[in-house]
Scaffold this motif. Structure first.
Motif, PDB file in Angstrom:
ATOM      1  N   SER A  60       0.845  -1.192   0.000  1.00 59.88           N
ATOM      2  CA  SER A  60       0.000   0.000   0.000  1.00 59.88           C
ATOM      3  C   SER A  60       0.881   1.243   0.000  1.00 59.88           C
ATOM      4  O   SER A  60       1.600   1.514   0.963  1.00 59.88           O
ATOM      5  N   LEU A  61       0.833   1.999  -1.105  1.00 54.68           N
ATOM      6  CA  LEU A  61       1.603   3.229  -1.236  1.00 54.68           C
ATOM      7  C   LEU A  61       0.676   4.373  -1.622  1.00 54.68           C
ATOM      8  O   LEU A  61      -0.251   4.193  -2.409  1.00 54.68           O
ATOM      9  N   THR A  62       0.951   5.542  -1.080  1.00 54.93           N
ATOM     10  CA  THR A  62       0.183   6.725  -1.441  1.00 54.93           C
ATOM     11  C   THR A  62       0.687   7.256  -2.781  1.00 54.93           C
ATOM     12  O   THR A  62       1.816   6.952  -3.209  1.00 54.93           O
ATOM     13  N   PRO A  63      -0.127   8.063  -3.483  1.00 55.21           N
ATOM     14  CA  PRO A  63       0.347   8.680  -4.727  1.00 55.21           C
ATOM     15  C   PRO A  63       1.631   9.481  -4.520  1.00 55.21           C
ATOM     16  O   PRO A  63       2.503   9.503  -5.402  1.00 55.21           O
ATOM     17  N   GLU A  64       1.747  10.137  -3.363  1.00 58.49           N
ATOM     18  CA  GLU A  64       2.952  10.917  -3.096  1.00 58.49           C
ATOM     19  C   GLU A  64       4.183  10.012  -2.977  1.00 58.49           C
ATOM     20  O   GLU A  64       5.274  10.373  -3.449  1.00 58.49           O
ATOM     21  N   GLN A  65       4.016   8.857  -2.348  1.00 60.54           N
ATOM     22  CA  GLN A  65       5.142   7.923  -2.229  1.00 60.54           C
ATOM     23  C   GLN A  65       5.539   7.365  -3.595  1.00 60.54           C
ATOM     24  O   GLN A  65       6.730   7.233  -3.901  1.00 60.54           O
ATOM     25  N   ILE A  66       4.560   7.040  -4.409  1.00 64.45           N
ATOM     26  CA  ILE A  66       4.850   6.536  -5.754  1.00 64.45           C
ATOM     27  C   ILE A  66       5.595   7.591  -6.564  1.00 64.45           C
ATOM     28  O   ILE A  66       6.581   7.294  -7.257  1.00 64.45           O
ATOM     29  N   ASP A  67       5.144   8.840  -6.468  1.00 61.26           N
ATOM     30  CA  ASP A  67       5.827   9.924  -7.171  1.00 61.26           C
ATOM     31  C   ASP A  67       7.255  10.103  -6.654  1.00 61.26           C
ATOM     32  O   ASP A  67       8.170  10.391  -7.439  1.00 61.26           O
ATOM     33  N   ALA A  68       7.443   9.917  -5.344  1.00 65.83           N
ATOM     34  CA  ALA A  68       8.780  10.076  -4.765  1.00 65.83           C
ATOM     35  C   ALA A  68       9.735   9.025  -5.312  1.00 65.83           C
ATOM     36  O   ALA A  68      10.906   9.322  -5.613  1.00 65.83           O
ATOM     37  N   VAL A  69       9.261   7.782  -5.467  1.00 65.02           N
ATOM     38  CA  VAL A  69      10.108   6.726  -6.035  1.00 65.02           C
ATOM     39  C   VAL A  69      10.454   7.042  -7.479  1.00 65.02           C
ATOM     40  O   VAL A  69      11.607   6.905  -7.918  1.00 65.02           O
ATOM     41  N   ALA A  70       9.447   7.490  -8.252  1.00 69.53           N
ATOM     42  CA  ALA A  70       9.699   7.833  -9.654  1.00 69.53           C
ATOM     43  C   ALA A  70      10.714   8.968  -9.770  1.00 69.53           C
ATOM     44  O   ALA A  70      11.617   8.940 -10.626  1.00 69.53           O
ATOM     45  N   THR A  71      10.583   9.949  -8.896  1.00 65.03           N
ATOM     46  CA  THR A  71      11.525  11.075  -8.913  1.00 65.03           C
ATOM     47  C   THR A  71      12.931  10.613  -8.552  1.00 65.03           C
ATOM     48  O   THR A  71      13.923  11.019  -9.190  1.00 65.03           O
ATOM     49  N   TRP A  72      13.029   9.773  -7.529  1.00 67.59           N
ATOM     50  CA  TRP A  72      14.347   9.275  -7.110  1.00 67.59           C
ATOM     51  C   TRP A  72      15.012   8.502  -8.241  1.00 67.59           C
ATOM     52  O   TRP A  72      16.204   8.692  -8.521  1.00 67.59           O
ATOM     53  N   LEU A  73      14.253   7.635  -8.904  1.00 72.65           N
ATOM     54  CA  LEU A  73      14.818   6.862 -10.015  1.00 72.65           C
ATOM     55  C   LEU A  73      15.254   7.777 -11.153  1.00 72.65           C
ATOM     56  O   LEU A  73      16.302   7.568 -11.776  1.00 72.65           O
ATOM     57  N   GLY A  74      14.449   8.792 -11.438  1.00 73.88           N
ATOM     58  CA  GLY A  74      14.823   9.737 -12.484  1.00 73.88           C
ATOM     59  C   GLY A  74      16.099  10.485 -12.146  1.00 73.88           C
ATOM     60  O   GLY A  74      16.963  10.700 -13.005  1.00 73.88           O
ATOM     61  N   ARG A  75      16.236  10.872 -10.876  1.00 74.37           N
ATOM     62  CA  ARG A  75      17.445  11.574 -10.458  1.00 74.37           C
ATOM     63  C   ARG A  75      18.682  10.666 -10.510  1.00 74.37           C
ATOM     64  O   ARG A  75      19.779  11.119 -10.877  1.00 74.37           O
ATOM     65  N   LEU A  76      18.505   9.403 -10.151  1.00 73.37           N
ATOM     66  CA  LEU A  76      19.626   8.470 -10.227  1.00 73.37           C
ATOM     67  C   LEU A  76      20.069   8.295 -11.680  1.00 73.37           C
ATOM     68  O   LEU A  76      21.266   8.269 -11.976  1.00 73.37           O
ATOM     69  N   ARG A  77      19.115   8.184 -12.583  1.00 73.58           N
ATOM     70  CA  ARG A  77      19.463   8.037 -14.002  1.00 73.58           C
ATOM     71  C   ARG A  77      20.198   9.287 -14.499  1.00 73.58           C
ATOM     72  O   ARG A  77      21.192   9.184 -15.217  1.00 73.58           O
ATOM     73  N   GLU A  78      19.724  10.466 -14.117  1.00 69.15           N
ATOM     74  CA  GLU A  78      20.395  11.701 -14.518  1.00 69.15           C
ATOM     75  C   GLU A  78      21.811  11.761 -13.953  1.00 69.15           C
ATOM     76  O   GLU A  78      22.750  12.207 -14.632  1.00 69.15           O
ATOM     77  N   LEU A  79      21.972  11.318 -12.700  1.00 71.53           N
ATOM     78  CA  LEU A  79      23.295  11.297 -12.092  1.00 71.53           C
ATOM     79  C   LEU A  79      24.236  10.387 -12.874  1.00 71.53           C
ATOM     80  O   LEU A  79      25.394  10.746 -13.137  1.00 71.53           O
ATOM     81  N   ALA A  80      23.739   9.201 -13.251  1.00 69.58           N
ATOM     82  CA  ALA A  80      24.572   8.254 -13.988  1.00 69.58           C
ATOM     83  C   ALA A  80      24.982   8.822 -15.346  1.00 69.58           C
ATOM     84  O   ALA A  80      26.118   8.629 -15.803  1.00 69.58           O
ATOM     85  N   LEU A  81      24.066   9.534 -15.990  1.00 67.09           N
ATOM     86  CA  LEU A  81      24.371  10.106 -17.303  1.00 67.09           C
ATOM     87  C   LEU A  81      25.343  11.276 -17.203  1.00 67.09           C
ATOM     88  O   LEU A  81      26.063  11.575 -18.159  1.00 67.09           O
ATOM     89  N   ASP A  82      25.380  11.928 -16.045  1.00 64.00           N
ATOM     90  CA  ASP A  82      26.209  13.119 -15.872  1.00 64.00           C
ATOM     91  C   ASP A  82      27.519  12.813 -15.151  1.00 64.00           C
ATOM     92  O   ASP A  82      28.235  13.735 -14.780  1.00 64.00           O
ATOM     93  N   SER A  83      27.820  11.542 -14.955  1.00 61.09           N
ATOM     94  CA  SER A  83      28.991  11.166 -14.167  1.00 61.09           C
ATOM     95  C   SER A  83      29.868  10.184 -14.934  1.00 61.09           C
ATOM     96  O   SER A  83      29.456   9.610 -15.954  1.00 61.09           O
ATOM     97  N   THR A  84      31.085  10.005 -14.446  1.00 68.59           N
ATOM     98  CA  THR A  84      31.874   8.847 -14.844  1.00 68.59           C
ATOM     99  C   THR A  84      31.208   7.632 -14.212  1.00 68.59           C
ATOM    100  O   THR A  84      31.219   7.480 -12.985  1.00 68.59           O
ATOM    101  N   THR A  85      30.583   6.782 -15.029  1.00 69.49           N
ATOM    102  CA  THR A  85      29.760   5.686 -14.509  1.00 69.49           C
ATOM    103  C   THR A  85      30.313   4.340 -14.965  1.00 69.49           C
ATOM    104  O   THR A  85      30.596   4.148 -16.147  1.00 69.49           O
ATOM    105  N   TRP A  86      30.450   3.460 -14.000  1.00 71.36           N
ATOM    106  CA  TRP A  86      30.858   2.084 -14.266  1.00 71.36           C
ATOM    107  C   TRP A  86      29.684   1.164 -13.946  1.00 71.36           C
ATOM    108  O   TRP A  86      29.059   1.283 -12.881  1.00 71.36           O
ATOM    109  N   ILE A  87      29.384   0.259 -14.866  1.00 74.34           N
ATOM    110  CA  ILE A  87      28.258  -0.670 -14.731  1.00 74.34           C
ATOM    111  C   ILE A  87      28.788  -2.040 -14.332  1.00 74.34           C
ATOM    112  O   ILE A  87      29.621  -2.621 -15.043  1.00 74.34           O
ATOM    113  N   VAL A  88      28.310  -2.579 -13.212  1.00 78.90           N
ATOM    114  CA  VAL A  88      28.736  -3.909 -12.768  1.00 78.90           C
ATOM    115  C   VAL A  88      27.720  -4.948 -13.207  1.00 78.90           C
ATOM    116  O   VAL A  88      26.629  -4.618 -13.672  1.00 78.90           O
ATOM    117  N   SER A  89      28.064  -6.209 -13.057  1.00 78.52           N
ATOM    118  CA  SER A  89      27.187  -7.291 -13.502  1.00 78.52           C
ATOM    119  C   SER A  89      25.833  -7.214 -12.804  1.00 78.52           C
ATOM    120  O   SER A  89      25.746  -6.836 -11.633  1.00 78.52           O
TER     121      SER A  89
END
Length: 520
Positions: free
Chosen positions: A244-273
């Protein structure tokens, strides 16, 4: 000779630093952490000011609590001296400063309560030997227990380090490596707890701190299974049944994932297995390694495509799970950089630099060595991590002064489960840029060090380890599942085997080591 004499004097100061902590400290009834420390580098005119938090984690009160600054008269001048002192015991911090006005009369602390302490001591009142090294500095807590007993032993302590050097001619390369990987047990994923961590806890603070790190001093290490694990929680249509998640919690997860993706694109990023496969198990039970490695590689590649991410592929064995044979096998799959702990390269020295090369039968393979100092008393905070970077840099200056071939640096690998706090990024950035770094460091990434033609490590690498890996039976079943999945996709029209790549790879994760029966 000077370094030897300094080591002798430091050792003598340790002997008079006072007895070790009492049983009360071992019981953990009081804990202390350092939240603020100035200056980050000492000079003769400085006033050492330390603030922090004392918490009563027990069920009885403590009264007449006092907080004292502790520091030795003479500095450490090498990593070896610091590590030896830490390993020999926890009384290495130095002398307790007891002059009137130099300690904090904190008062009483009830069970479950916490209070702050604030200590300020001018360097001129301590009589320090002066520049030329790194001073351990800390806080010791004295208190009276519920039965009225008060010892001269400290009942809680925390320690960090402060360098005192002339401004170096050349700044030491420094940076942060930020690994992003699931930190929860594979068998006990709690969506509610993870969402709470994203909205106001460790995951939020961790991403904030990584994002705040200057781009030129930031390396991101990404396990893409983290994105796949959290993605269902970012859309009301895919939230698992029973969660059970509220709309605000769902939006928070989506925002966090979007920020992580932006961080990876803007950084020296190494991908592990994908899901951090158990390389040790694949090495020990090679009969199924080929088919499973193909599945893991497919899962990693498909996840990169699905999330539109690119990066250097990297290997990430566990802390004590690397052998010479594993290095040979990983090099046969490519010259991907490999994260290792000092335990795996016992003859590594900081003067070699954090990135070294190892020759294998298939060619050289670069290693990124996590050369973090051993744990010191007290919780790790953004302040203590900042001081660790500056300490490594100061020791690097001393190393380069005595050894022209030294490539010592201050690259720091962050624990992915660490909570840096709400302002952690701002504090950590001070280790790389601004007044606190004072020309001691310059930002670099792991890739920068790799491009610098790392020296070759010729020391020992374990031929075998006693570390527990996933069992052979699990690899047998995973291989059977993989072959069955291949047959299924051959006979089912338009079947996408992405799910099978993820499922087979996921069950091979090192996070299943403690739950092998559940994995089976």
């Amino acid at each position: 000779m000077r370094a030897w004499l300094t080591a002798v004097v430091v050792a003598l100061s340790l002997l008079v630093a006072g007895p070790t902590s009492t049983a009360s400290a071992d019981d953990g009834a009081l804990t202390v952490r350092i939240d603020a420390l100035t200056p980050s580098q000492l000079d003769a005119d400085a006033t050492i000011r330390m603030r922090g938090t004392i918490r009563n984690t027990g069920s009885t009160p403590w009264t007449a609590v006092q907080a004292y600054l502790v520091i030795p008269r003479f500095p450490f001048q090498s990593r070896e001296q610091i590590e030896t002192a830490i390993e020999d015991g926890q009384s290495y911090t130095g002398e307790r400063i007891v002059d009137p006005g130099t300690f904090d009369e904190v008062g009483d602390i009830a069970p479950g309560a916490s209070v702050t302490f604030d200590i300020a001591v001018p360097v001129s009142r301590i009589g320090l030997a002066g520049e030329g090294g790194v001073y351990p500095v800390g806080v010791q807590i004295l208190a009276t227990d519920a039965e009225g007993f008060r010892s001269t032993d400290s009942v809680a302590r925390a320690t960090t380090f402060v360098p005192w050097l002339d401004r170096p001619d050349t700044a030491i390369p420094a940076g942060f490596v930020w690994p992003f990987t699931p930190t929860w047990s594979a068998a006990s994923f709690d969506p509610t707890a993870v969402v709470a961590s994203i909205t106001s806890g460790q995951l939020r603070n961790y991403l904030d701190a990584a994002t705040a790190t200057p781009r030129g001093g930031r390396t991101v290490v990404l396990d893409l299974s983290l994105l796949d694990a959290l993605e269902p929680l970012s859309d009301p249509e895919t939230v698992p049944a029973g969660v059970s998640l509220t709309p605000e919690q769902i939006d928070a997860v989506a925002t966090w994932l979007g920020r992580l993706r932006e961080l990876a694109l803007d950084s020296t990023t190494w991908i592990v297995s994908y899901a951090r496969a158990d390389e040790l198990a694949l090495h020990r039970y090679p009969e199924n390694a080929e088919v499973l490695l193909q599945r893991i590689d497919a899962a990693t590649t498909r996840a990169m495509t699905r999330h539109s991410l690119t990066g250097t592929r990297a290997n990430w064995p566990t802390i004590s799970g690397l052998t010479r044979g594993m290095l040979e096998e990983m090099r046969a799959r490519g010259d991907h950089p490999t994260f290792v702990s000092r335990r795996s390269v016992p003859e590594w020295e900081p003067r070699l630099g954090s990135v070294v090369s190892v020759e294998t039968g298939n060619g050289p393979i670069p290693l990124l060595v996590n050369g973090t100092l051993p744990d010191t008393p007290g919780a790790e905070t953004a302040v203590t991590v900042r001081q660790r970077v500056l300490t490594d840099a100061a020791l690097g200056v001393l190393s380069r002064e005595t050894d022209p071939t030294s490539r010592a640096d201050a690259l720091t690998v962050i624990d992915p489960s660490w909570n840096p706090g709400r302002n952690g990024g701002r504090v950590l950035t001070q280790a790389l840029v601004g007044r606190p770094s004072a020309g001691l460091t310059r930002p670099v990434t792991a890739a920068d060090l790799l491009r610098g033609a790392p020296v070759t490590y010729t020391g020992e690498i374990p031929r075998d380890v006693t570390t527990t890996s996933l069992p052979a039976q699990l690899l047998d079943r995973a291989a059977t599942l993989s072959r069955t999945a291949d047959l299924f996709t051959e006979i089912v029209t338009d079947e996408d085997d992405l799910m099978f790549d993820r499922e087979v790879s996921g069950v091979l994760s090192v996070r299943w080591r403690s739950d092998a029966d559940e994995a089976l």
